[in-house]
Design a protein around this motif. Structure first.
Motif, PDB file in Angstrom:
ATOM      1  N   GLY A 108       1.158  -2.941  -2.018  1.00  0.00           N
ATOM      2  CA  GLY A 108      -0.283  -2.847  -1.822  1.00  0.00           C
ATOM      3  C   GLY A 108      -0.734  -1.654  -1.006  1.00  0.00           C
ATOM      4  O   GLY A 108      -1.870  -1.606  -0.560  1.00  0.00           O
ATOM      5  N   ARG A 109       0.159  -0.711  -0.792  1.00  0.00           N
ATOM      6  CA  ARG A 109      -0.204   0.480  -0.024  1.00  0.00           C
ATOM      7  C   ARG A 109      -0.342   1.671  -0.963  1.00  0.00           C
ATOM      8  O   ARG A 109       0.008   1.600  -2.132  1.00  0.00           O
ATOM      9  CB  ARG A 109       0.870   0.769   1.024  1.00  0.00           C
ATOM     10  CG  ARG A 109       0.964  -0.335   2.058  1.00  0.00           C
ATOM     11  CD  ARG A 109       1.988  -0.036   3.113  1.00  0.00           C
ATOM     12  NE  ARG A 109       3.318  -0.210   2.525  1.00  0.00           N
ATOM     13  CZ  ARG A 109       4.423   0.299   3.027  1.00  0.00           C
ATOM     14  NH1 ARG A 109       4.382   1.015   4.117  1.00  0.00           N
ATOM     15  NH2 ARG A 109       5.584   0.090   2.438  1.00  0.00           N
ATOM     16  N   SER A 110      -0.845   2.771  -0.457  1.00  0.00           N
ATOM     17  CA  SER A 110      -0.914   4.005  -1.230  1.00  0.00           C
ATOM     18  C   SER A 110      -0.021   5.035  -0.557  1.00  0.00           C
ATOM     19  O   SER A 110       0.322   4.922   0.624  1.00  0.00           O
ATOM     20  CB  SER A 110      -2.351   4.514  -1.326  1.00  0.00           C
ATOM     21  OG  SER A 110      -2.847   4.843  -0.064  1.00  0.00           O
ATOM     22  N   ILE A 111       0.366   6.050  -1.328  1.00  0.00           N
ATOM     23  CA  ILE A 111       1.255   7.091  -0.833  1.00  0.00           C
ATOM     24  C   ILE A 111       0.827   8.415  -1.446  1.00  0.00           C
ATOM     25  O   ILE A 111       0.358   8.454  -2.578  1.00  0.00           O
ATOM     26  CB  ILE A 111       2.730   6.766  -1.170  1.00  0.00           C
ATOM     27  CG1 ILE A 111       3.669   7.798  -0.575  1.00  0.00           C
ATOM     28  CG2 ILE A 111       2.936   6.617  -2.657  1.00  0.00           C
ATOM     29  CD1 ILE A 111       5.137   7.420  -0.663  1.00  0.00           C
ATOM     30  N   THR A 112       0.980   9.485  -0.687  1.00  0.00           N
ATOM     31  CA  THR A 112       0.663  10.819  -1.176  1.00  0.00           C
ATOM     32  C   THR A 112       1.939  11.631  -1.262  1.00  0.00           C
ATOM     33  O   THR A 112       2.728  11.672  -0.334  1.00  0.00           O
ATOM     34  CB  THR A 112      -0.348  11.514  -0.236  1.00  0.00           C
ATOM     35  OG1 THR A 112      -1.524  10.712  -0.159  1.00  0.00           O
ATOM     36  CG2 THR A 112      -0.708  12.897  -0.736  1.00  0.00           C
ATOM     37  N   VAL A 113       2.118  12.267  -2.418  1.00  0.00           N
ATOM     38  CA  VAL A 113       3.253  13.162  -2.645  1.00  0.00           C
ATOM     39  C   VAL A 113       2.655  14.507  -3.034  1.00  0.00           C
ATOM     40  O   VAL A 113       2.025  14.624  -4.081  1.00  0.00           O
ATOM     41  CB  VAL A 113       4.180  12.646  -3.767  1.00  0.00           C
ATOM     42  CG1 VAL A 113       5.309  13.621  -4.020  1.00  0.00           C
ATOM     43  CG2 VAL A 113       4.719  11.269  -3.425  1.00  0.00           C
ATOM     44  N   GLY A 114       2.820  15.489  -2.178  1.00  0.00           N
ATOM     45  CA  GLY A 114       2.187  16.783  -2.434  1.00  0.00           C
ATOM     46  C   GLY A 114       0.683  16.630  -2.388  1.00  0.00           C
ATOM     47  O   GLY A 114       0.122  16.173  -1.402  1.00  0.00           O
ATOM     48  N   SER A 115       0.016  16.972  -3.491  1.00  0.00           N
ATOM     49  CA  SER A 115      -1.446  16.878  -3.532  1.00  0.00           C
ATOM     50  C   SER A 115      -1.926  15.711  -4.392  1.00  0.00           C
ATOM     51  O   SER A 115      -3.082  15.655  -4.777  1.00  0.00           O
ATOM     52  CB  SER A 115      -2.038  18.188  -4.058  1.00  0.00           C
ATOM     53  OG  SER A 115      -1.585  18.431  -5.378  1.00  0.00           O
ATOM     54  N   CYS A 116      -1.028  14.767  -4.702  1.00  0.00           N
ATOM     55  CA  CYS A 116      -1.391  13.622  -5.534  1.00  0.00           C
ATOM     56  C   CYS A 116      -1.120  12.319  -4.790  1.00  0.00           C
ATOM     57  O   CYS A 116      -0.061  12.148  -4.199  1.00  0.00           O
ATOM     58  CB  CYS A 116      -0.601  13.653  -6.840  1.00  0.00           C
ATOM     59  SG  CYS A 116      -1.156  12.432  -8.037  1.00  0.00           S
ATOM     60  N   SER A 117      -2.100  11.421  -4.845  1.00  0.00           N
ATOM     61  CA  SER A 117      -1.948  10.106  -4.228  1.00  0.00           C
ATOM     62  C   SER A 117      -1.693   9.065  -5.301  1.00  0.00           C
ATOM     63  O   SER A 117      -2.188   9.181  -6.424  1.00  0.00           O
ATOM     64  CB  SER A 117      -3.207   9.737  -3.451  1.00  0.00           C
ATOM     65  OG  SER A 117      -3.402  10.626  -2.390  1.00  0.00           O
ATOM     66  N   PHE A 118      -0.948   8.032  -4.934  1.00  0.00           N
ATOM     67  CA  PHE A 118      -0.604   6.956  -5.851  1.00  0.00           C
ATOM     68  C   PHE A 118      -0.951   5.631  -5.195  1.00  0.00           C
ATOM     69  O   PHE A 118      -0.753   5.466  -4.004  1.00  0.00           O
ATOM     70  CB  PHE A 118       0.907   6.963  -6.156  1.00  0.00           C
ATOM     71  CG  PHE A 118       1.416   8.250  -6.730  1.00  0.00           C
ATOM     72  CD1 PHE A 118       1.496   8.439  -8.098  1.00  0.00           C
ATOM     73  CD2 PHE A 118       1.824   9.277  -5.885  1.00  0.00           C
ATOM     74  CE1 PHE A 118       1.983   9.625  -8.613  1.00  0.00           C
ATOM     75  CE2 PHE A 118       2.308  10.468  -6.403  1.00  0.00           C
ATOM     76  CZ  PHE A 118       2.379  10.644  -7.769  1.00  0.00           C
ATOM     77  N   LYS A 119      -1.441   4.670  -5.994  1.00  0.00           N
ATOM     78  CA  LYS A 119      -1.665   3.314  -5.493  1.00  0.00           C
ATOM     79  C   LYS A 119      -1.514   2.348  -6.657  1.00  0.00           C
ATOM     80  O   LYS A 119      -1.682   2.708  -7.816  1.00  0.00           O
ATOM     81  CB  LYS A 119      -3.021   3.159  -4.815  1.00  0.00           C
ATOM     82  CG  LYS A 119      -4.213   3.101  -5.745  1.00  0.00           C
ATOM     83  CD  LYS A 119      -5.487   2.836  -4.952  1.00  0.00           C
ATOM     84  CE  LYS A 119      -6.677   2.704  -5.893  1.00  0.00           C
ATOM     85  NZ  LYS A 119      -7.894   2.364  -5.160  1.00  0.00           N
ATOM     86  N   GLY A 120      -1.168   1.118  -6.308  1.00  0.00           N
ATOM     87  CA  GLY A 120      -0.975   0.095  -7.338  1.00  0.00           C
ATOM     88  C   GLY A 120      -2.245  -0.682  -7.585  1.00  0.00           C
ATOM     89  O   GLY A 120      -3.112  -0.783  -6.726  1.00  0.00           O
ATOM     90  N   GLU A 121      -2.307  -1.256  -8.781  1.00  0.00           N
ATOM     91  CA  GLU A 121      -3.432  -2.113  -9.135  1.00  0.00           C
ATOM     92  C   GLU A 121      -2.859  -3.305  -9.894  1.00  0.00           C
ATOM     93  O   GLU A 121      -2.156  -3.138 -10.885  1.00  0.00           O
ATOM     94  CB  GLU A 121      -4.415  -1.358 -10.023  1.00  0.00           C
ATOM     95  CG  GLU A 121      -5.563  -2.209 -10.509  1.00  0.00           C
ATOM     96  CD  GLU A 121      -6.506  -1.443 -11.396  1.00  0.00           C
ATOM     97  OE1 GLU A 121      -7.591  -1.095 -10.929  1.00  0.00           O
ATOM     98  OE2 GLU A 121      -6.142  -1.194 -12.562  1.00  0.00           O
ATOM     99  N   GLU A 122      -3.157  -4.489  -9.413  1.00  0.00           N
ATOM    100  CA  GLU A 122      -2.697  -5.704 -10.074  1.00  0.00           C
ATOM    101  C   GLU A 122      -3.450  -5.869 -11.392  1.00  0.00           C
ATOM    102  O   GLU A 122      -4.650  -5.596 -11.453  1.00  0.00           O
ATOM    103  CB  GLU A 122      -2.928  -6.919  -9.181  1.00  0.00           C
ATOM    104  CG  GLU A 122      -2.041  -6.942  -7.960  1.00  0.00           C
ATOM    105  CD  GLU A 122      -0.552  -7.019  -8.308  1.00  0.00           C
ATOM    106  OE1 GLU A 122      -0.197  -7.695  -9.281  1.00  0.00           O
ATOM    107  OE2 GLU A 122       0.236  -6.390  -7.587  1.00  0.00           O
ATOM    108  N   PRO A 123      -2.756  -6.313 -12.431  1.00  0.00           N
ATOM    109  CA  PRO A 123      -3.435  -6.538 -13.717  1.00  0.00           C
ATOM    110  C   PRO A 123      -4.500  -7.618 -13.588  1.00  0.00           C
ATOM    111  O   PRO A 123      -4.326  -8.585 -12.850  1.00  0.00           O
ATOM    112  CB  PRO A 123      -2.329  -6.984 -14.652  1.00  0.00           C
ATOM    113  CG  PRO A 123      -1.071  -7.000 -13.884  1.00  0.00           C
ATOM    114  CD  PRO A 123      -1.355  -6.617 -12.469  1.00  0.00           C
ATOM    115  N   SER A 124      -5.587  -7.456 -14.305  1.00  0.00           N
ATOM    116  CA  SER A 124      -6.678  -8.443 -14.284  1.00  0.00           C
ATOM    117  C   SER A 124      -6.241  -9.685 -15.044  1.00  0.00           C
ATOM    118  O   SER A 124      -5.586  -9.602 -16.065  1.00  0.00           O
ATOM    119  CB  SER A 124      -7.922  -7.869 -14.947  1.00  0.00           C
ATOM    120  OG  SER A 124      -8.313  -6.683 -14.300  1.00  0.00           O
ATOM    121  N   ALA A 125      -6.624 -10.826 -14.528  1.00  0.00           N
ATOM    122  CA  ALA A 125      -6.229 -12.092 -15.178  1.00  0.00           C
ATOM    123  C   ALA A 125      -7.169 -12.457 -16.295  1.00  0.00           C
ATOM    124  O   ALA A 125      -8.203 -12.007 -16.475  1.00  0.00           O
ATOM    125  CB  ALA A 125      -6.179 -13.198 -14.152  1.00  0.00           C
TER     126      ALA A 125
END
Length: 65
Positions: free
Chosen positions: A48-65
């Motif tokens: 549930g956290r986000s992370i930045t690698v270089g100039s791009c950030s990544f985060k997760g999203e749970e699928p909608s039910a």
């Protein structure tokens, strides 16, 4: 789980396929260690956290039910 990406110059997050995630990471850090970095990014996003690698950030999203 879906992974969303956003470059520092962008305002909105977008869903990204796994092959594109690897390509982005390779662009940011180079070929060495890209697959390990992708595994780490996925692990961080699962928590549930986000992370930045270089100039791009990544985060997760749970699928909608």
């Amino acid at each position: 789980m879906k992974i969303l990406t956003k470059y520092t110059y962008e305002k909105s997050w977008r869903q990204t396929k796994e092959q594109d995630l690897l390509r982005i990471i390779k662009e940011e850090i180079g070929e060495e260690g890209a697959e390990g970095t992708l595994a780490y990014v996925k692990d961080v996003c699962k928590k549930g956290r986000s992370i930045t690698v270089g100039s791009c950030s990544f985060k997760g999203e749970e699928p909608s039910a």
